[in-house]
Every structure is written in structure tokens, then in C-alpha cells.
Enzyme design. Structure first.
Site, PDB file in Angstrom:
ATOM      1  N   GLU B  54       6.371  11.950  -6.343  1.00 22.70           N
ATOM      2  CA  GLU B  54       7.117  10.948  -5.575  1.00 22.70           C
ATOM      3  C   GLU B  54       8.304  10.390  -6.354  1.00 22.70           C
ATOM      4  O   GLU B  54       9.325  10.021  -5.763  1.00 22.70           O
ATOM      5  CB  GLU B  54       6.190   9.818  -5.135  1.00 22.70           C
ATOM      6  CG  GLU B  54       5.177  10.223  -4.059  1.00 22.70           C
ATOM      7  CD  GLU B  54       3.887  10.781  -4.626  1.00 22.70           C
ATOM      8  OE1 GLU B  54       3.820  11.080  -5.835  1.00 22.70           O
ATOM      9  OE2 GLU B  54       2.922  10.926  -3.847  1.00 22.70           O
ATOM     10  N   GLN B 117      -6.919   4.456  -0.822  1.00 22.44           N
ATOM     11  CA  GLN B 117      -5.461   4.550  -1.004  1.00 22.44           C
ATOM     12  C   GLN B 117      -4.714   3.352  -0.416  1.00 22.44           C
ATOM     13  O   GLN B 117      -3.569   3.470   0.011  1.00 22.44           O
ATOM     14  CB  GLN B 117      -4.906   5.873  -0.443  1.00 22.44           C
ATOM     15  CG  GLN B 117      -5.379   7.075  -1.267  1.00 22.44           C
ATOM     16  CD  GLN B 117      -4.640   8.362  -0.958  1.00 22.44           C
ATOM     17  OE1 GLN B 117      -4.149   8.576   0.142  1.00 22.44           O
ATOM     18  NE2 GLN B 117      -4.557   9.243  -1.949  1.00 22.44           N
ATOM     19  N   LYS B 166      -0.889   2.967   9.260  1.00 22.95           N
ATOM     20  CA  LYS B 166      -1.097   4.177  10.067  1.00 22.95           C
ATOM     21  C   LYS B 166      -1.351   3.854  11.541  1.00 22.95           C
ATOM     22  O   LYS B 166      -0.916   4.585  12.429  1.00 22.95           O
ATOM     23  CB  LYS B 166      -2.281   4.953   9.490  1.00 22.95           C
ATOM     24  CG  LYS B 166      -2.397   6.366  10.019  1.00 22.95           C
ATOM     25  CD  LYS B 166      -3.538   7.075   9.290  1.00 22.95           C
ATOM     26  CE  LYS B 166      -3.871   8.394   9.953  1.00 22.95           C
ATOM     27  NZ  LYS B 166      -5.108   8.948   9.385  1.00 22.95           N
TER      28      LYS B 166
END
Lengths: 180, 575
Positions: B54, B117, B166
Site C-alpha cells: 500500500e 481488520q 463496507k
């Protein structure tokens, strides 16, 4: 010839005095995280927040923030600019004491013997304070006004057994038609 | 009004496409699944590039932006994905580079519950962004995306992060795809309304100057004010020095150019700063690397400071005149009020310094980084896009690779991020496929992000990676030699791999340079090789030091132009 130094290192600053009694007023977006952004501006530059008052604005999209601060005076201009730079801050001012009104409120819990009650009530009356809770052996006083007045009242009460003091911190408003 | 048949993720990607975003660099993961899926289902012009880390994705977006002036987008997942972007975001923030970072996030009802996460990306990144958002309503995605783009690209540019849970990205979108932005606390348009009195006062001060210097910074590049700077300098007959990030705003081959100033700047630029009677700073923030000891900086000079960011005024230096505004608008106004100055004596004096203290290096006794960079400059006619890492090679590249145009010099200045150069070069090569892009890296920084060799190989990008290899963290070793009695600690990079063989493992062409006589020949071969990336490993003298040097916190007049003959005290200024 040397140039004035801009520094946050107090050993090099023109005046090593800590600024006390500075009050900043901010108008900010009423969103989660805004206070955190503002606190980061202060913490990163080793400034302490003596008091923080936040309340919803007349338009609930915004909030009012009054901060009492202390720290290196050389950094104050930078702090105000950094706060104004935040996207969520609509404006940030330091108000001149002569052109603004500053007030705070304190709740003071005093344990008293029955023989002291009259003197405590007399002190509170002198300061225009109110008794908001009265028990057999305790009293909660509500003192309000400018910070010096609150300080003076708390000082006079300190000869008795003060067990708790809670202060709101300062709130400020510009005098006349000027905006806060 | 559920007529769009989109989910939040699709509305997000559609908005980015409508904003003209060309590239998304990123790395997938669970919390970003709906957004990655939208990349496949929403038609448009956006191209996605999968990095191998990343941080690399951020530097690619950064390199793209620095090479074009346009922002790119970074897309990563939650938790470690977001965490790995922090160095890359900080790098962009410190150097005012526009970037939009989109991070996936756990579903909203799991926030704060230590879910898989889950990380507080909003809180973690707050100190290193221009602004960030945690999205709480699916229908706000287009507005927030437009706001992020607007904030990133206007005023003083910077990175803006959007954290997207999400459930927000995969819920049905029923809102307006082209809403108005709502940013009551953000007014970049004020940069175009400048204080006319301040400009007049500046012109008045300029008219009395006998020994003026223009100090140009990144702000001129961002404002695309190169032409106005040229007009100012040539009208006044005023020499120009630039910051590290300002390389290119004024041609370094121009007779009025003094090159870069500061800690490892040219001796003549620093001499000019000490002796001048006027410093016209346009778009530089008086970084500690260029002012040395602040109370002695510009002690004989009046100072005019032009910056778009009011918080830069009086931060390091108190100017005599401050002008807050866009550099182009300010220079256009200023140029109308100035007349030529008689500076021939001043310029002759500075030319004397150029003769006396030229940038030079020895060709005997082994291969030096300076020679490799000098020959690279000659062979590419100074026209390559050059990216760097951080350290000795960076400073020598700044000295010897003269830059004549904006957007051609891409280097991490404020953050000083090792590992920046190579992925930034990948981003720059995507942005400018027809230009020669050279990543000048040290053996230390290169190893921090060389996993992106896979990315470069996959896309057959003709990036040239020039590894200036001295088997040391050279700049730190230099400080240990000069200030810590030559006690080496944590700087020896023994254990380096064979960089040519490593390149070959990725299917990438590798070259070695071992002798000074081979430099031109091998570099030419590498420049002629265009069938994908190539790596050039130059085995350099291990213990060379960068000069000139101003020890941190020392005054500019205390610059060392050659190795000191006496023991040096430890610097007391910034790091």
C-alpha cells in the site's frame, strides 16, 4: 542585526512566560471528530487546554467552542492560524477582553458544621451565588460570573471543607453587534 | 427516487470517473470488496494499477500527481491496508501533493468493537491529511467524493482520505449523483483576491534593492507561475535560487540561476542569501533545511514572503511584507509595478562565487555518485523526469541533475521518505508514457519498496532504476563521521542482494557499472533499452561525503564547502 525568532522552544523565545487566560472562540461544523482535530493542533505544539466548552449552535449544523488555553505565547498566532486552516473550522478568534463578555459557572460542594452554615450562606449571598443543594452536613453552591469572581468566592469558601469543585470553563461572547 | 440501480461503491467510482480521475493505484482486501467490484461493473476511463504494497500505491499516486499537477487515487482495504498508507500520505501532505485515498472499513455496527481488520483509520490519519472523512450514509458518497477532490486540488493541495465502511459501500444508492459540495469552512477562492496594498509595498521595497535574490518554491510550480517568475527575474535582473521542491520552476541552466539553496545547496546560493539586501520568497515555507539558524537568516535583508497558506507567515521567519495568495496572481500583479534594477555588480560578485565554489567531484580513486548523475544529465540532455529517494544520492542528484522545467523533479522533501523514488517513478511513467523516467535511488531506500519491480515489469514500464550503491546509509554515516567521531552505528548495509540478479528474477533487464570509465557506455545502453524497466546498479565509493554542507541549525555563513579539518561539534538545530 538579528531577526526576531519564531520558535516554540521556550528557552529561545523572547518571553519565556506561559500565556494564561487566553480564550479562543471557534465556530465549527457539528460533526464527529472535529474536537479531535482541534485538540491535535494544540497537543502537537505542547499547548495545554485549561477548559473546553462545546455547545450546539443556533443552527444545529454548527457548534460553538470556547477554549481556555495556556502555552508558549510565541506560538499563539500560529495556533489560531492552524485552527482556521482546519476545513471543519468556520472561524477561530481570540477575543479582546474589553470587547467581549466572559462568564463561567462553578458548582462547589462544601461539608459544613451546623454552626458554619450562616457564614457560608452569607458569603454566597455576597457573590450572588445560589444554593442548589442543602443537606444536614453539606451544601452545593452554584457560583457564576467572570472567572475572577468565581476564583474569589471559591477562595473565601476554602476556609471550610470543600470536597469537590466542578467548573464549566469560560464561555465568551463579543460585545455589541460584533460576531463571536 | 431509487432509480439509479447503483450501490454506494458504484456511485463512488462513477463520481471519481466523472471528476476525471485517470488512475487508481491500490491493493485489494475484504472491506474494500464492493469498491473493487465496482471497478469492474462501472464503465468509464479509470485504470486500476495493483501495487505490491500500500505504501507503494501511495507513492505511485504521488509520483503521478507531481509529474502532472493532477491528482490520482489510492484504494486500499481497512486495518493494515490503511495503516500501510500512512507514510505515503504523510509524504504527500508534507510536500503539498494532491491525493485522494479511499480506504475500506469494517461495517458501521462493528466500529469500535475490535472487529477483524478494523482500525480507527479516521483517527490514525487525521494528523497527516489535509482533511478526512468517515462516511456514514451511502447517499453522501458522491458529495463527499466531490468535496475530497475539491479540497485535495485547491488552495494549498494535499491528501484527503475517505474511509468507507463496507455496509455503506454495498447498500443501495438512492441519492443525487451530482450534488453540490457543502464546505462552509473552506474558501480557497480567497487566494485569488490579493491585498493590493501589500503588493505595492513589496514593489516599493524591491525598487530600493541593490542586492536582491528571488527564493522560489514549490508554490510557483503548483500555481503554474513559471512564466511570471521568469518575467520577474529577467525584468529585475535578479538571481533566482530554488528549494529542493522548486527545482524546475526556473531553468537551472539560466545565467540568473543559482541552483538550489540550503543544507546541501550550492555555495553561491547560500552566499547570496547571506549577503543580499532583499529576499523575495515566492511559494516556499522557509523550511529548516534552507534557513539554517533562523535568527541569523537574511540578517541584512528585507524579506517579502508570498504564500497561499496564511499559517506560513511568521511561522519560521517574520517578513517585512507578507502577501497571501496564489503565486501566479501575486506575480502578475507585482510584475506590473516593477522596473529593472541595477544589479550588475551584485551579479558579478555572485559569478565570482560560482567560479570559486563550483559543484565539482573527483574522477580518480573510484566511482562517485556525482559522476554517474553528471553523465546521466549529459546523456538525457537534462530532459528526464527524475525521482529520488532520500539521502546522499538525493542531494547529489539535486546538485548535478539540473532541472529546466516544472514537474520533472520528484523528490520527497518535507517528509524525507526513503522508498519514495522507485514507486513515484512508476506513477510518473504511467502519467507520462513518452518521457524518460529515471528513479535515482540509494541501496537503502530502494530495498524498502523494491517489491514494486513486479508492478513495473507487469506493465512493461520503461522506468530506469539507477541504484547508487555504496552499501551504506550514506547520509547518516556522513553525520557519524563528522559529528560522532566516525563511530558507525546502524548504517552498514552488508547483506545487500545482487541487484542485477534480483531484477532478472522479476524478468527485468539489469546492468552493472563498476568503473568510472564505464558510466557513459552503460547508461546509454540502459537509456536505449525500452522493452520494459531496467535496473542499473552502480557500485560507488563507500565513504564519500556531500558538500557544501550547512550543519543543522548553523547559520548559512557557516557553510562547509569542503571536508572540515577540525573536529565538529554536534549540531544543535533540527535533525
Amino acid at each position: 542585526m538579528t531577526r526576531d525568532i519564531v520558535t516554540s522552544d521556550s528557552s529561545l523565545a523572547p518571553s519565556p512566560d506561559i500565556v494564561g487566560g487566553h480564550t479562543l472562540s471557534m465556530f465549527v461544523n457539528n460533526k464527529p471528530g472535529v474536537l479531535m482535530r482541534i485538540c491535535q493542533v494544540f497537543a502537537r505544539r505542547a499547548y495545554n487546554l485549561d477548559s473546553v466548552v462545546v455547545s450546539r449552535g443556533r443552527d444545529p449544523q454548527f457548534s460553538r467552542l470556547t477554549l481556555g488555553i495556556s502555552g508558549d505565547p510565541a506560538g499563539l498566532e500560529q495556533i489560531i492560524k492552524q485552527c482556521n486552516k482546519l476545513i471543519d473550522v468556520i472561524h477561530c478568534f481570540e477575543h479582546d477582553e474589553r470587547e467581549s463578555v466572559t462568564r463561567e459557572l462553578a458548582l462547589v460542594k462544601v461539608l459544613i458544621d451546623p454552626g458554619d452554615r450562616a457564614e457560608v450562606l452569607q458569603i454566597l449571598e455576597h457573590f450572588g451565588a445560589k444554593t442548589v443543594d442543602l443537606g444536614a452536613s453539606s451544601i452545593i453552591a452554584m457560583i457564576y460570573g467572570n472567572s475572577e469572581k468565581v476564583d474569589a468566592a471559591v477562595h473565601l469558601l476554602s476556609k471550610f471543607d470543600i470536597v469537590e469543585t466542578v467548573r464549566t470553563g469560560k464561555v465568551v461572547m463579543a460585545r455589541g453587534e460584533a460576531s463571536t | 427516487m431509487s432509480t439509479t440501480n447503483l450501490d454506494g461503491a458504484q456511485a463512488l467510482i462513477k463520481t471519481l470517473n466523472d471528476l476525471g480521475v485517470e488512475y487508481i493505484f491500490g491493493y485489494s482486501g475484504g472491506a474494500a470488496l464492493p469498491i473493487f467490484d465496482a471497478l469492474e461493473t462501472v464503465s468509464g476511463n479509470i485504470k486500476f494499477v495493483l501495487s505490491r504494497h500500500e505504501q507503494g500505491a501511495c507513492h505511485m499516486a504521488d509520483g503521478y500527481a507531481r509529474a502532472t499537477g493532477k491528482p490520482a487515487v489510492v484504494l486500499v482495504t481497512s486495518g493494515p491496508g490503511a495503516g500501510n498508507t500512512i507514510t505515503g500520505i504523510m509524504t504527500a501532505q508534507m510536500d503539498s501533493v494532491p491525493m485522494i485515498i479511499i480506504t475500506g472499513q469494517q461495517v458501521t455496527w462493528m466500529l469500535g468493537k475490535d472487529a477483524f481488520q478494523e482500525a480507527d483509520t479516521f483517527g490514525l490519519t487525521m494528523p497527516v491529511v489535509k482533511h478526512n472523512f468517515l462516511v456514514r450514509e451511502t447517499n453522501s458518497l458522491p458529495r463527499i467524493t466531490k468535496e475530497a477532490y475539491h479540497i485535495a486540488t485547491t488552495g494549498r493541495p494535499g491528501p484527503v482520505l475517505i474511509d468507507v465502511p463496507k455496509d455503506i459501500s454495498q447498500s443501495e444508492f438512492t441519492g443525487d449523483l451530482d450534488p453540490d459540495i457543502d464546505l462552509p469552512g473552506y474558501h480557497p477562492e480567497t487566494a485569488f483576491e490579493i491585498n493590493a496594498d501589500a503588493v505595492t509595498r513589496a514593489a516599493e521595497i524591491i525598487s530600493h534593492a541593490k542586492k536582491p535574490v528571488i527564493l522560489g518554491g514549490h508554490g510557483i510550480m503548483i500555481a503554474r507561475a513559471d512564466d511570471e517568475l521568469m518575467e520577474l527575474a529577467t525584468t529585475l535582473n535578479c538571481p533566482v535560487t530554488t528549494t529542493l521542491l522548486g527545482k524546475g520552476i526556473f531553468p537551472e541552466t539560466h545565467e540568473l540561476s543559482l541552483g538550489m539553496l540550503g543544507m546541501h545547496g550550492t555555495a553561491y546560493a547560500n552566499k547570496a542569501m547571506v549577503e543580499c539586501d532583499l529576499i523575495i520568497n515566492i511559494g516556499s515555507r522557509f523550511d529548516d533545511r534552507i534557513i539554517g539558524q533562523p535568527e541569523k537568516f537574511g540578517a541584512l535583508a528585507k524579506i517579502i514572503h508570498v504564500d497561499i497558506d496564511p499559517s506560513e507567515m511568521n511561522k519560521m521567519i517574520h517578513p517585512d511584507v507578507e502577501i497571501i495568495g496564489d503565486a501566479k496572481v501575486v506575480l502578475q500583479a507585482l510584475n506590473k509595478q516593477i522596473a529593472p534594477l541595477e544589479t550588475s555588480g551584485w551579479l558579478a560578485n555572485l559569478d565570482g562565487y560560482k567560479q570559486k565554489f563550483p559543484l565539482a567531484y573527483r574522477k580518480q580513486g573510484g566511482l562517485r555518485m556525482q559522476q554517474v548523475l553528471d553523465e546521466l544529465y549529459q546523456l538525457t540532455d537534462g530532459k528526464a523526469v527524475v525521482t529520488t529517494d532520500v539521502g546522499q544520492h538525493q542531494m547529489w542528484a539535486a546538485q548535478f541533475y539540473k532541472t529546466n522545467a516544472s514537474f520533472n523533479w520528484l523528490s520527497s522533501g518535507g517528509a524525507g521518505t526513503m522508498g519514495f523514488g522507485f514507486p513515484a517513478a512508476i506513477g510518473a511513467q504511467f502519467a507520462r508514457p513518452n518521457d524518460i523516467v529515471v528513479a535515482v535511488v540509494g541501496d537503502g531506500g530502494y530495498q524498502m519498496t523494491l517489491c514494486e519491480l513486479a508492478t513495473a515489469a507487469l506493465h512493461k514500464l520503461p522506468v530506469k532504476v539507477l541504484v547508487l550503491n555504496n552499501h551504506y546509509l550514506g547520509m547518516v554515516r556522513q553525520w557519524q563521521e563528522l559529528f560522532f567521531d566516525n563511530r558507525e552505528s546502524g548504517v552498514n548495509l552488508e547483506g545487500n542482494p545482487d541487484f542485477v540478479k534480483l531484477a532478472e528474477a522479476y524478468g527485468i533487464k539489469g546492468f552493472n557499472i563498476k568503473r568510472p570509465a564505464d558510466v557513459g557506455k552503460v547508461l546509454q545502453k540502459a537509456l536505449d533499452y525500452n522493452d520494459g524497466p531496467c535496473v542499473i546498479n552502480a557500485e560507488c565509493v563507500k565513504t564519500e561525503n556531500v558538500f557544501p554542507m550547512i550543519p543543522a541549525g548553523a547559520a548559512l555563513e557557516d557553510m562547509l564547502v569542503e571536508p572540515p579539518k577540525h573536529k565538529m561539534a554536534k549540531p544543535t538545530g533540527s535533525t
